[in-house]
Structures are given as C-alpha cells and as structure tokens.
Write a protein that holds these residues in place. Structure first.
Motif, short mmCIF file in Angstrom:
data_model
loop_
_atom_site.label_atom_id
_atom_site.label_comp_id
_atom_site.label_asym_id
_atom_site.label_seq_id
_atom_site.Cartn_x
_atom_site.Cartn_y
_atom_site.Cartn_z
N SER A 16 0.90 -1.12 0.02
CA SER A 16 -0.07 -0.13 0.07
C SER A 16 0.71 1.35 -0.35
N GLY A 17 2.41 1.09 0.08
CA GLY A 17 3.15 2.20 0.04
C GLY A 17 3.37 2.88 1.19
N ILE A 18 3.20 2.31 2.42
CA ILE A 18 3.62 2.71 3.62
C ILE A 18 4.89 2.10 4.12
N MET A 19 5.74 2.86 4.67
CA MET A 19 7.03 2.53 5.18
C MET A 19 6.94 1.49 6.15
N ILE A 20 7.87 0.65 6.48
CA ILE A 20 7.73 -0.56 7.23
C ILE A 20 9.10 -0.31 8.08
N GLU A 21 9.30 0.04 9.38
CA GLU A 21 10.39 0.36 10.00
C GLU A 21 10.70 -0.66 11.04
N THR A 22 12.12 -0.62 11.70
CA THR A 22 12.46 -1.62 12.59
C THR A 22 11.45 -1.38 13.94
N ALA A 23 11.62 -2.47 14.65
CA ALA A 23 10.78 -2.21 16.04
C ALA A 23 11.61 -1.90 17.00
N GLN A 24 12.99 -1.70 16.72
CA GLN A 24 13.71 -1.47 17.96
C GLN A 24 13.46 -0.33 18.78
N VAL A 25 13.23 0.85 18.09
CA VAL A 25 12.63 2.08 19.07
C VAL A 25 11.47 2.30 18.36
N TYR A 75 4.72 -12.98 21.13
CA TYR A 75 4.01 -12.38 20.19
C TYR A 75 3.45 -13.30 19.16
N ALA A 76 4.40 -14.31 18.71
CA ALA A 76 4.00 -15.37 17.76
C ALA A 76 2.81 -16.20 18.12
N THR A 77 2.63 -16.19 19.45
CA THR A 77 1.41 -17.19 19.93
C THR A 77 -0.04 -16.54 19.68
N TYR A 78 0.00 -15.51 19.26
CA TYR A 78 -1.09 -14.76 19.21
C TYR A 78 -1.78 -14.95 17.74
N TRP A 79 -0.71 -15.35 16.70
CA TRP A 79 -1.15 -15.32 15.50
C TRP A 79 -1.30 -16.77 15.02
N ASN A 80 -2.22 -17.09 14.11
CA ASN A 80 -2.58 -18.26 13.60
C ASN A 80 -1.46 -18.97 12.94
N ALA A 81 -0.83 -20.13 13.60
CA ALA A 81 0.16 -20.83 12.79
C ALA A 81 -0.18 -21.88 12.02
N THR A 82 -1.53 -21.93 11.63
CA THR A 82 -1.88 -22.98 10.78
C THR A 82 -2.22 -22.32 9.38
N ALA A 83 -2.34 -20.96 9.38
CA ALA A 83 -2.84 -20.35 8.03
C ALA A 83 -2.02 -20.77 6.69
N ASP A 84 -2.67 -20.46 5.66
CA ASP A 84 -2.20 -20.70 4.33
C ASP A 84 -0.89 -19.45 4.12
N PRO A 85 -0.11 -19.89 3.21
CA PRO A 85 1.02 -18.98 3.26
C PRO A 85 0.09 -17.43 2.54
N SER A 86 0.76 -16.36 2.99
CA SER A 86 0.02 -14.85 2.66
C SER A 86 0.58 -14.56 1.34
N PRO A 87 -0.25 -13.72 0.85
CA PRO A 87 0.08 -13.08 -0.24
C PRO A 87 1.24 -11.85 -0.05
N ILE A 88 2.19 -11.39 -0.74
CA ILE A 88 3.08 -10.37 -0.71
C ILE A 88 2.29 -9.22 -0.11
N VAL A 89 2.87 -8.85 1.05
CA VAL A 89 2.41 -7.77 1.65
C VAL A 89 3.33 -6.45 1.42
N GLY A 90 4.51 -6.74 1.05
CA GLY A 90 5.40 -5.52 0.97
C GLY A 90 6.85 -6.09 0.34
N TYR A 91 7.77 -5.37 0.28
CA TYR A 91 9.06 -5.47 -0.22
C TYR A 91 10.22 -4.92 0.79
N ALA A 92 10.94 -5.78 0.99
CA ALA A 92 12.14 -5.36 1.83
C ALA A 92 13.06 -4.33 1.00
N LEU A 93 13.95 -3.54 1.68
CA LEU A 93 14.89 -2.72 1.07
C LEU A 93 15.76 -3.31 -0.02
N ASP A 94 16.07 -4.75 0.24
CA ASP A 94 16.72 -5.42 -0.85
C ASP A 94 16.06 -5.98 -1.78
#
Length: 98
Positions: A16-25, A75-94
């Motif tokens: 959707s064009g929104i920047m994804i940043e680190t979660a460090q700070v 955090y991972a325990t809150y997410w459905n571990a049995t879901a199908d693979p997701s579509p592409i949600v973004g692209y890493a800087l590389d």
C-alpha cells in the motif's frame, strides 16, 4: 543500515506504499491498523499491519493488543500458525518480497 530523517530505520515498504520500520525503538501508541505518525506526520508501521492483512485475506489475531504483552517472545503465539501462506504484503529494501 539505512537511516532516514530523525533516526528512522526503514526495512521495507508495504504494497500500500507505507514504510515499514524496525521495531527497535518505537512508541506504544498505534492506531487500529498498527501504524502511527511520527513528528513529521509520516505514517508508518513497526508491527504487522492488520488492516492491510485483513484486506489481503490474511488472518489476524483476535486480540489486537498482543503487542502490549511484556514478553515479545510470545507475540507469535497470538497469530494463527496454521494459516495458508500469505500473499506478498510488501518488499524489503533489498527487493525481497515480504
């Protein structure tokens, strides 16, 4: 690492064009889509963008406050571990798909 204005450390961009940043700070103030604005009014994500995920048909946690858990290693325990693979949600800087 790449550093933009005022210490921003982007790791990618969502489809959707929104920047994804680190979660460090990061703040602990997010909207219902898990994004927020910085001092320059730039909207961005540090956490999985649940509204975008919903639009793409990706299951999201019933408890959207999971990120407030004092133990980030759970955090991972809150997410459905049995879901199908997701579509592409973004692209890493590389260029790799997220």
């Amino acid at each position: 690492s790449i550093v933009l204005l005022n210490g921003h450390q982007p790791v990618g961009v969502s489809v959707s064009g929104i920047m994804i940043e680190t979660a460090q700070v990061m703040t602990k103030v997010f909207d219902s889509c898990m994004g927020h604005v910085d001092a320059q009014h730039a909207y961005h994500y540090h956490l999985p963008p649940v509204c975008l995920f919903s639009q793409l048909g990706i299951p999201t946690p019933a408890n959207t406050s999971y990120w407030l858990d004092e133990q980030p290693n759970r955090y991972a325990t809150y997410w459905n571990a049995t879901a199908d693979p997701s579509p592409i949600v973004g692209y890493a800087l590389d260029g790799f798909p997220i």
